[in-house]
Design an enzyme around this catalytic site. Structure first.
Site, PDB file in Angstrom:
ATOM      1  N   GLU A  27       2.031   6.485  -6.917  1.00 11.58           N
ATOM      2  CA  GLU A  27       0.975   7.329  -7.487  1.00 11.58           C
ATOM      3  C   GLU A  27       1.284   8.809  -7.251  1.00 11.58           C
ATOM      4  O   GLU A  27       1.174   9.632  -8.169  1.00 11.58           O
ATOM      5  CB  GLU A  27      -0.377   6.972  -6.858  1.00 11.58           C
ATOM      6  CG  GLU A  27      -0.854   5.601  -7.283  1.00 11.58           C
ATOM      7  CD  GLU A  27      -2.202   5.224  -6.675  1.00 11.58           C
ATOM      8  OE1 GLU A  27      -3.032   6.107  -6.435  1.00 11.58           O
ATOM      9  OE2 GLU A  27      -2.417   4.017  -6.443  1.00 11.58           O
ATOM     10  N   TYR A  50       0.840  -1.209   0.000  1.00 14.17           N
ATOM     11  CA  TYR A  50       0.000   0.000   0.000  1.00 14.17           C
ATOM     12  C   TYR A  50       0.879   1.265   0.000  1.00 14.17           C
ATOM     13  O   TYR A  50       0.732   2.120  -0.889  1.00 14.17           O
ATOM     14  CB  TYR A  50      -0.947   0.005   1.203  1.00 14.17           C
ATOM     15  CG  TYR A  50      -2.415   0.082   0.835  1.00 14.17           C
ATOM     16  CD1 TYR A  50      -2.850   0.854  -0.241  1.00 14.17           C
ATOM     17  CD2 TYR A  50      -3.380  -0.596   1.577  1.00 14.17           C
ATOM     18  CE1 TYR A  50      -4.190   0.919  -0.569  1.00 14.17           C
ATOM     19  CE2 TYR A  50      -4.721  -0.541   1.241  1.00 14.17           C
ATOM     20  CZ  TYR A  50      -5.120   0.210   0.174  1.00 14.17           C
ATOM     21  OH  TYR A  50      -6.449   0.283  -0.158  1.00 14.17           O
TER      22      TYR A  50
HETATM   23  C1  LIG Z   1      -5.982  11.550 -10.092  1.00 15.54           C
HETATM   24  C2  LIG Z   1      -7.026  10.950  -9.198  1.00 15.54           C
HETATM   25  C3  LIG Z   1      -6.721  11.083  -7.754  1.00 15.54           C
HETATM   26  C4  LIG Z   1      -7.876  10.761  -6.834  1.00 15.54           C
HETATM   27  C5  LIG Z   1      -7.576  11.075  -5.412  1.00 15.54           C
HETATM   28  C6  LIG Z   1      -8.251  10.150  -4.452  1.00 15.54           C
HETATM   29  C7  LIG Z   1      -7.398   9.901  -3.249  1.00 15.54           C
HETATM   30  C8  LIG Z   1      -7.555   8.474  -2.729  1.00 15.54           C
HETATM   31  C9  LIG Z   1      -6.460   8.065  -1.852  1.00 15.54           C
HETATM   32  C10 LIG Z   1      -6.344   6.570  -1.708  1.00 15.54           C
HETATM   33  C11 LIG Z   1      -5.256   5.999  -2.530  1.00 15.54           C
HETATM   34  C12 LIG Z   1      -5.331   4.494  -2.623  1.00 15.54           C
HETATM   35  C13 LIG Z   1      -4.565   4.032  -3.807  1.00 15.54           C
HETATM   36  C14 LIG Z   1      -4.380   2.581  -3.841  1.00 15.54           C
HETATM   37  C15 LIG Z   1      -3.196   2.063  -4.055  1.00 15.54           C
HETATM   38  C16 LIG Z   1      -3.009   0.637  -4.021  1.00 15.54           C
HETATM   39  O1  LIG Z   1      -3.885  -0.169  -4.181  1.00 15.54           O
HETATM   40  S1  LIG Z   1      -1.441   0.157  -3.736  1.00 15.54           S
HETATM   41  C17 LIG Z   1      -1.482  -1.612  -3.612  1.00 15.54           C
HETATM   42  C18 LIG Z   1      -1.974  -2.114  -2.247  1.00 15.54           C
HETATM   43  N1  LIG Z   1      -3.382  -2.141  -2.238  1.00 15.54           N
HETATM   44  C19 LIG Z   1      -4.097  -2.971  -1.458  1.00 15.54           C
HETATM   45  O2  LIG Z   1      -3.555  -3.750  -0.706  1.00 15.54           O
HETATM   46  C20 LIG Z   1      -5.566  -2.906  -1.600  1.00 15.54           C
HETATM   47  C21 LIG Z   1      -6.188  -3.294  -0.344  1.00 15.54           C
HETATM   48  N2  LIG Z   1      -7.575  -2.953  -0.331  1.00 15.54           N
HETATM   49  C22 LIG Z   1      -8.501  -3.872  -0.405  1.00 15.54           C
HETATM   50  O3  LIG Z   1      -8.130  -4.969  -0.605  1.00 15.54           O
HETATM   51  C23 LIG Z   1      -9.974  -3.715  -0.201  1.00 15.54           C
HETATM   52  O4  LIG Z   1     -10.581  -4.340  -1.272  1.00 15.54           O
HETATM   53  C24 LIG Z   1     -10.642  -2.380   0.011  1.00 15.54           C
HETATM   54  C25 LIG Z   1     -10.625  -1.557  -1.267  1.00 15.54           C
HETATM   55  C26 LIG Z   1      -9.938  -1.596   1.132  1.00 15.54           C
HETATM   56  C27 LIG Z   1     -12.095  -2.626   0.450  1.00 15.54           C
HETATM   57  O5  LIG Z   1     -12.111  -3.434   1.593  1.00 15.54           O
HETATM   58  P1  LIG Z   1     -13.465  -4.067   2.202  1.00 15.54           P
HETATM   59  O6  LIG Z   1     -14.542  -3.088   2.213  1.00 15.54           O
HETATM   60  O7  LIG Z   1     -13.085  -4.667   3.515  1.00 15.54           O
HETATM   61  O8  LIG Z   1     -13.853  -5.161   1.191  1.00 15.54           O
HETATM   62  P2  LIG Z   1     -13.191  -6.556   0.849  1.00 15.54           P
HETATM   63  O9  LIG Z   1     -12.394  -7.108   1.971  1.00 15.54           O
HETATM   64  O10 LIG Z   1     -12.459  -6.397  -0.415  1.00 15.54           O
HETATM   65  O11 LIG Z   1     -14.478  -7.443   0.605  1.00 15.54           O
HETATM   66  C28 LIG Z   1     -15.576  -7.538   1.534  1.00 15.54           C
HETATM   67  C29 LIG Z   1     -16.396  -8.777   1.255  1.00 15.54           C
HETATM   68  O12 LIG Z   1     -16.846  -8.787  -0.088  1.00 15.54           O
HETATM   69  C30 LIG Z   1     -16.259  -9.891  -0.771  1.00 15.54           C
HETATM   70  N3  LIG Z   1     -15.848  -9.449  -2.104  1.00 15.54           N
HETATM   71  C31 LIG Z   1     -15.347  -8.251  -2.435  1.00 15.54           C
HETATM   72  N4  LIG Z   1     -15.058  -8.220  -3.739  1.00 15.54           N
HETATM   73  C32 LIG Z   1     -15.370  -9.421  -4.238  1.00 15.54           C
HETATM   74  C33 LIG Z   1     -15.281 -10.013  -5.509  1.00 15.54           C
HETATM   75  N5  LIG Z   1     -14.797  -9.351  -6.566  1.00 15.54           N
HETATM   76  N6  LIG Z   1     -15.709 -11.292  -5.643  1.00 15.54           N
HETATM   77  C34 LIG Z   1     -16.195 -11.985  -4.610  1.00 15.54           C
HETATM   78  N7  LIG Z   1     -16.298 -11.481  -3.361  1.00 15.54           N
HETATM   79  C35 LIG Z   1     -15.887 -10.212  -3.180  1.00 15.54           C
HETATM   80  C36 LIG Z   1     -15.077 -10.328   0.050  1.00 15.54           C
HETATM   81  O13 LIG Z   1     -14.766 -11.653  -0.119  1.00 15.54           O
HETATM   82  C37 LIG Z   1     -15.587 -10.047   1.426  1.00 15.54           C
HETATM   83  O14 LIG Z   1     -16.501 -11.076   1.777  1.00 15.54           O
HETATM   84  P3  LIG Z   1     -16.805 -11.462   3.283  1.00 15.54           P
HETATM   85  O15 LIG Z   1     -15.524 -12.058   3.788  1.00 15.54           O
HETATM   86  O16 LIG Z   1     -17.913 -12.424   3.199  1.00 15.54           O
HETATM   87  O17 LIG Z   1     -17.143 -10.210   4.022  1.00 15.54           O
END
Ligand SMILES: CCCCCCCCCCCCC/C=C/C(=O)SCCNC(=O)CCNC(=O)[C@H](O)C(C)(C)COP(=O)(O)OP(=O)(O)OC[C@H]1O[C@@H](n2cnc3c(N)ncnc32)[C@H](O)[C@@H]1OP(=O)(O)O
Length: 282
Positions: A159, A152
């Protein structure tokens, strides 16, 4: 060993779609990963890396928009706000910064974000696929909830570095900008817009990062088997606590309890265990 399965039941159609989506995304990011490895192996430099994987990166990063739809429609339980932030920032970087600003392509931010995104996504989509199939290998769970600690910050730094490197070329070319006077009587300076996105990283990144730590702890608490080091510590402490527990029960009836070294030993184990956050077994 497999991880505890907590995924809720989806409709068969939603489940079939999610399996297809996750398999396709895993395969897509694997292709990008192979492209990165191949590039470094052949050229030993990050220069030219973006061009090598450009098409696949644009396609699969954009396809992440489905994640917002999945979360918003409730077919997955992801947090809508966090998912939107995550996807929006990455799609925004790809289409709004890297793709239009060629001067960014060979800068250091590119390999940083590409490596971080690619490793994360291969593991994440693999994890979701296994969850849907009902059995997740322990190693996939461990990688998903451990590597983010490093990936992360690496991805976000890449970015931010890419945004920073795009500022001068964007200002010089006046890209995507509109200045007064014009018929619409409206002005926008894309250079300023990009500068304006930087504070959002400092607001939202900590939320995403700590959310992942919270998820990790939740899963960990759900099944203490998830981390081998903790497992060993926990078993030793559990063993000790169960051996000493009966003695302690006798101690409780003894007048000299406070001075007794057996009771002191028991208390230190309990204290140590609490310190290591195994309170849930107490
Ligand atoms: C020019 C534009 C600028 C815009 C400016 C905006 C600023 C923003 C700043 C933020 C910057 C972030 C940039 C990101 C960089 C990177 O990614 S670097 C690499 C490292 N990244 C990570 O490690 C990503 C980690 N994040 C996640 O993994 C998460 O998905 C999340 C996005 C944080 C969301 O988490 P959460 O709400 O807890 O959901 P999940 O754990 O993913 O899922 C919850 C449940 O739903 C199920 N599920 C989700 N997706 C799927 C799917 N595709 N298929 C099947 N099931 C899915 C998941 O299994 C979970 O199920 P349960 O266990 O039953 O709850």
């Amino acid at each position: 060993m497999t991880a505890p399965q907590t995924t809720r039941k989806q409709s068969p159609i939603a489940q079939a779609w999610l399996i297809m989506y996750n398999v396709a995304m895993t395969a897509g990011w694997l292709v990008i990963g192979l492209g990165i490895v191949n590039h470094f192996y052949k050229h030993r430099t990050h220069k030219g890396l973006y061009r090598q994987v450009e098409k696949q990166l644009l396609f699969f990063q954009t396809a992440a928009i489905f994640e917002i739809i999945h979360a918003a429609t409730g077919i997955v339980r992801s947090n809508v706000m966090l998912t939107t932030m995550q996807v929006f920032s990455r799609v925004g970087i790809v289409w709004g910064v890297i793709q239009p600003v060629a001067q960014v392509h060979n800068t250091e931010g590119i390999p940083m974000l590409m490596v971080a995104w690619t490793i994360t996504e291969i593991i994440r989509y693999l994890y979701y696929t296994f969850m849907l199939l009902g059995t997740t290998p322990y190693i996939v769970v461990w990688l998903r909830y451990s590597l983010f600690t490093v990936l992360y910050p690496l991805g976000v730094s890449g970015e931010l570095l890419s945004i920073y490197n795009s500022l001068k070329p964007v200002r010089d070319s006046q890209m995507y900008s509109l200045f007064l006077p014009n018929q619409l009587n409206f002005s926008i300076d894309y250079h300023i817009v990009l500068i304006g996105t930087i504070p959002f990283y400092f607001i939202f990144f900590p939320q995403l990062y700590f959310h992942m730590f919270a998820q990790r702890k939740k899963l960990w608490d759900l099944d203490l088997r998830l981390l081998p080091r903790k497992q060993t510590d926990s078993s030793i402490l559990d063993y000790l606590i169960h051996v000493v527990q009966p003695i302690r029960n006798n101690c409780m009836q003894c007048e000299k309890m406070k001075q007794c070294c057996v009771y002191g030993f028991y208390s230190s184990i309990v204290f140590l265990r609490k310190k290591m956050k195994y309170d849930i077994l107490d």
